[in-house]
Design a protein around this motif. Structure first.
Motif, PDB file in Angstrom:
ATOM      1  N   THR A  27      -1.638  -9.731  17.336  1.00  0.00           N
ATOM      2  CA  THR A  27      -0.420 -10.084  18.065  1.00  0.00           C
ATOM      3  C   THR A  27       0.374 -11.100  17.262  1.00  0.00           C
ATOM      4  OG1 THR A  27       0.469 -10.861  20.193  1.00  0.00           O
ATOM      5  CG2 THR A  27      -1.520 -11.947  19.386  1.00  0.00           C
ATOM      6  N   THR A  28       1.700 -11.101  17.476  1.00  0.00           N
ATOM      7  CA  THR A  28       2.585 -12.024  16.773  1.00  0.00           C
ATOM      8  C   THR A  28       3.865 -12.235  17.562  1.00  0.00           C
ATOM      9  OG1 THR A  28       3.588 -12.506  14.621  1.00  0.00           O
ATOM     10  CG2 THR A  28       3.826 -10.270  15.452  1.00  0.00           C
ATOM     11  N   ARG A  29       4.597 -13.282  17.206  1.00  0.00           N
ATOM     12  CA  ARG A  29       5.889 -13.556  17.837  1.00  0.00           C
ATOM     13  C   ARG A  29       7.035 -12.901  17.050  1.00  0.00           C
ATOM     14  NH1 ARG A  29       6.713 -17.153  21.992  1.00  0.00           N
ATOM     15  NH2 ARG A  29       4.868 -18.323  22.687  1.00  0.00           N
ATOM     16  N   LEU A  30       6.882 -11.654  16.743  1.00  0.00           N
ATOM     17  CA  LEU A  30       7.903 -10.814  16.148  1.00  0.00           C
ATOM     18  C   LEU A  30       7.686  -9.395  16.666  1.00  0.00           C
ATOM     19  CD1 LEU A  30       7.886 -12.037  12.428  1.00  0.00           C
ATOM     20  CD2 LEU A  30       9.718 -12.405  14.093  1.00  0.00           C
ATOM     21  N   PRO A  31       8.699  -8.541  16.635  1.00  0.00           N
ATOM     22  CA  PRO A  31       8.510  -7.162  17.089  1.00  0.00           C
ATOM     23  C   PRO A  31       7.694  -6.338  16.097  1.00  0.00           C
ATOM     24  CG  PRO A  31      10.842  -7.814  17.174  1.00  0.00           C
ATOM     25  CD  PRO A  31      10.120  -8.848  16.369  1.00  0.00           C
ATOM     26  N   GLY A  32       7.075  -5.274  16.609  1.00  0.00           N
ATOM     27  CA  GLY A  32       6.543  -4.188  15.794  1.00  0.00           C
ATOM     28  C   GLY A  32       5.350  -4.483  14.928  1.00  0.00           C
ATOM     29  N   VAL A  33       4.476  -5.407  15.333  1.00  0.00           N
ATOM     30  CA  VAL A  33       3.335  -5.745  14.482  1.00  0.00           C
ATOM     31  C   VAL A  33       2.401  -4.562  14.266  1.00  0.00           C
ATOM     32  CG1 VAL A  33       1.804  -6.593  16.322  1.00  0.00           C
ATOM     33  CG2 VAL A  33       1.619  -7.531  14.017  1.00  0.00           C
ATOM     34  N   GLY A  34       2.325  -3.652  15.227  1.00  0.00           N
ATOM     35  CA  GLY A  34       1.423  -2.510  15.095  1.00  0.00           C
ATOM     36  C   GLY A  34       1.793  -1.562  13.983  1.00  0.00           C
ATOM     37  N   ALA A  35       3.063  -1.600  13.537  1.00  0.00           N
ATOM     38  CA  ALA A  35       3.503  -0.745  12.435  1.00  0.00           C
ATOM     39  C   ALA A  35       3.245  -1.371  11.076  1.00  0.00           C
ATOM     40  CB  ALA A  35       4.995  -0.448  12.581  1.00  0.00           C
ATOM     41  N   LEU A  36       2.863  -2.648  11.043  1.00  0.00           N
ATOM     42  CA  LEU A  36       2.814  -3.380   9.782  1.00  0.00           C
ATOM     43  C   LEU A  36       1.461  -3.958   9.414  1.00  0.00           C
ATOM     44  CD1 LEU A  36       6.094  -5.458  10.252  1.00  0.00           C
ATOM     45  CD2 LEU A  36       5.804  -3.416   8.837  1.00  0.00           C
ATOM     46  N   CYS A  37       0.673  -4.352  10.401  1.00  0.00           N
ATOM     47  CA  CYS A  37      -0.474  -5.219  10.127  1.00  0.00           C
ATOM     48  C   CYS A  37      -1.838  -4.541  10.185  1.00  0.00           C
ATOM     49  CB  CYS A  37      -0.430  -6.408  11.088  1.00  0.00           C
ATOM     50  SG  CYS A  37      -1.717  -7.629  10.811  1.00  0.00           S
ATOM     51  N   PRO A  38      -2.157  -3.743  11.217  1.00  0.00           N
ATOM     52  CA  PRO A  38      -3.523  -3.205  11.324  1.00  0.00           C
ATOM     53  C   PRO A  38      -3.706  -1.912  10.547  1.00  0.00           C
ATOM     54  CG  PRO A  38      -2.289  -2.674  13.312  1.00  0.00           C
ATOM     55  CD  PRO A  38      -1.346  -3.438  12.417  1.00  0.00           C
ATOM     56  N   PHE A  39      -4.849  -1.823   9.850  1.00  0.00           N
ATOM     57  CA  PHE A  39      -5.186  -0.620   9.085  1.00  0.00           C
ATOM     58  C   PHE A  39      -6.649  -0.304   9.344  1.00  0.00           C
ATOM     59  CE2 PHE A  39      -1.573  -2.529   7.082  1.00  0.00           C
ATOM     60  CZ  PHE A  39      -0.750  -1.444   6.848  1.00  0.00           C
ATOM     61  N   VAL A  40      -6.898   0.880   9.905  1.00  0.00           N
ATOM     62  CA  VAL A  40      -8.248   1.245  10.327  1.00  0.00           C
ATOM     63  C   VAL A  40      -8.538   2.680   9.905  1.00  0.00           C
ATOM     64  CG1 VAL A  40      -9.873   1.320  12.246  1.00  0.00           C
ATOM     65  CG2 VAL A  40      -7.913  -0.234  12.360  1.00  0.00           C
ATOM     66  N   GLY A  41      -9.717   2.896   9.352  1.00  0.00           N
ATOM     67  CA  GLY A  41     -10.161   4.231   8.990  1.00  0.00           C
ATOM     68  C   GLY A  41     -11.652   4.358   9.197  1.00  0.00           C
ATOM     69  N   GLU A  42     -12.230   5.448   8.710  1.00  0.00           N
ATOM     70  CA  GLU A  42     -13.653   5.690   8.905  1.00  0.00           C
ATOM     71  C   GLU A  42     -14.529   4.880   7.955  1.00  0.00           C
ATOM     72  OE1 GLU A  42     -14.698   9.771   8.946  1.00  0.00           O
ATOM     73  OE2 GLU A  42     -13.463  10.245  10.700  1.00  0.00           O
ATOM     74  N   SER A  43     -13.916   4.155   7.013  1.00  0.00           N
ATOM     75  CA  SER A  43     -14.688   3.339   6.072  1.00  0.00           C
ATOM     76  C   SER A  43     -14.488   1.850   6.272  1.00  0.00           C
ATOM     77  CB  SER A  43     -14.320   3.705   4.630  1.00  0.00           C
ATOM     78  OG  SER A  43     -14.595   5.062   4.366  1.00  0.00           O
ATOM     79  N   GLY A  44     -13.566   1.461   7.170  1.00  0.00           N
ATOM     80  CA  GLY A  44     -13.364   0.038   7.371  1.00  0.00           C
ATOM     81  C   GLY A  44     -12.099  -0.276   8.133  1.00  0.00           C
ATOM     82  N   ALA A  45     -11.847  -1.571   8.298  1.00  0.00           N
ATOM     83  CA  ALA A  45     -10.685  -2.049   9.045  1.00  0.00           C
ATOM     84  C   ALA A  45     -10.177  -3.329   8.406  1.00  0.00           C
ATOM     85  CB  ALA A  45     -11.066  -2.304  10.502  1.00  0.00           C
ATOM     86  N   LEU A  46      -8.851  -3.445   8.270  1.00  0.00           N
ATOM     87  CA  LEU A  46      -8.243  -4.627   7.679  1.00  0.00           C
ATOM     88  C   LEU A  46      -6.997  -5.028   8.465  1.00  0.00           C
ATOM     89  CD1 LEU A  46      -8.838  -2.475   5.045  1.00  0.00           C
ATOM     90  CD2 LEU A  46      -8.482  -4.638   3.852  1.00  0.00           C
ATOM     91  N   ALA A  47      -6.644  -6.307   8.319  1.00  0.00           N
ATOM     92  CA  ALA A  47      -5.356  -6.806   8.778  1.00  0.00           C
ATOM     93  C   ALA A  47      -4.664  -7.461   7.592  1.00  0.00           C
ATOM     94  CB  ALA A  47      -5.534  -7.801   9.911  1.00  0.00           C
ATOM     95  N   ILE A  48      -3.419  -7.077   7.345  1.00  0.00           N
ATOM     96  CA  ILE A  48      -2.600  -7.645   6.281  1.00  0.00           C
ATOM     97  C   ILE A  48      -1.523  -8.464   6.965  1.00  0.00           C
ATOM     98  CG2 ILE A  48      -1.257  -7.160   4.214  1.00  0.00           C
ATOM     99  CD1 ILE A  48      -4.004  -5.915   4.037  1.00  0.00           C
ATOM    100  N   GLN A  49      -1.544  -9.798   6.816  1.00  0.00           N
ATOM    101  CA  GLN A  49      -0.617 -10.631   7.571  1.00  0.00           C
ATOM    102  C   GLN A  49      -0.078 -11.776   6.731  1.00  0.00           C
ATOM    103  OE1 GLN A  49      -3.535 -10.981  10.696  1.00  0.00           O
ATOM    104  NE2 GLN A  49      -3.944 -13.116  10.205  1.00  0.00           N
TER     105      GLN A  49
END
Length: 237
Positions: A27-49
């Motif tokens: 979560t963040t105090r800006l719009p549209g974080v779901g399009a920019l920050c979370p990356f999830v696949g069958e080999s792992g999960a990351l957040a780029i922030q």
């Protein structure tokens, strides 16, 4: 960006096969974080922030799928990054075995990070480091529980927000997202595993309501159709 949690949960399927759940909530105090920050696949999960770059997340998932370890993936991304960008990145995540948290020395505080081995929490522009601690504590209290991971990740976000969250109170339009991927093969999509609230003054509460609606729709689908084959036959194009 503000704060997020990345999780790996290994488990046994009904056929007694080893599988994994990977998830990110943010979560963040800006719009549209779901399009920019979370990356999830069958080999792992990351957040780029902090200074976000979706290309880094997509490349990271490709590297993980190629068999690189999560710490090597993040190191490679940052080594190839421009120095002025590298100093402003906050990247954290998990793969099938390891975890990593990296906060650049130009990220703006309050800054918090925590590596719980099978999960990581990190944030910047926080009211206090307690945001990260409360997020971690809330997840640990429910880790490997019976409830779906997406629900438990939203609860962890809610705990961090209650501890102060993002300090930029002048920014009223906020966003939140949760994404979960499982390596277990399923015949149909679990609607509640990929949800976003892109512009709201109450994003976590709205994400929770969205989750509840998605879960209700999922349960209604199971009730309406007699079998997985029926569900597949009635899947929207």
């Amino acid at each position: 960006m503000t704060f997020s949690i990345c999780v790996r949960e290994p488990y046994r399927t009904d056929a007694d096969e080893r599988a994994y759940r990977f998830g990110v909530a943010v979560t963040t105090r800006l719009p549209g974080v779901g399009a920019l920050c979370p990356f999830v696949g069958e080999s792992g999960a990351l957040a780029i922030q902090s200074h976000v770059d979706p290309d880094l997340g997509e490349r990271a998932l490709d590297y993980l799928d190629d068999g690189l370890a999560i710490d090597d993936v993040v190191a490679a991304l940052l080594n190839a990054d421009a120095p002025e960008q590298r100093r402003n990145r906050q990247i954290h995540g998990v793969d099938r075995e390891d975890s990593v948290v990296v906060t650049g020395d130009s990220c703006v505080g309050a800054i918090g990070e925590y590596d719980g081995d099978h999960y990581t929490v990190a944030g910047n522009l926080l009211t206090d480091e307690a945001v990260v601690r409360e997020t971690a504590d809330a997840y640990e209290a429910s880790a490997f529980g019976d409830r779906p991971l997406a629900e438990r990740l939203i609860d962890a976000l809610e705990a961090g927000h209650a501890a102060g969250g993002d300090k930029r109170e002048a920014l009223s339009v906020q966003s939140a997202a949760v994404t979960v991927v499982t390596t277990e093969s399923t015949p149909y999509r679990r609607f509640y595993n990929d949800l976003r609230v892109d512009a709201s003054e109450t994003p976590i509460a709205d994400l929770k309501r969205t989750y509840e609606g998605a879960m209700l729709g999922y349960e209604q689908m199971l009730s309406e159709y007699a079998s997985a084959e029926d569900i597949e036959a009635n899947r929207p194009e």
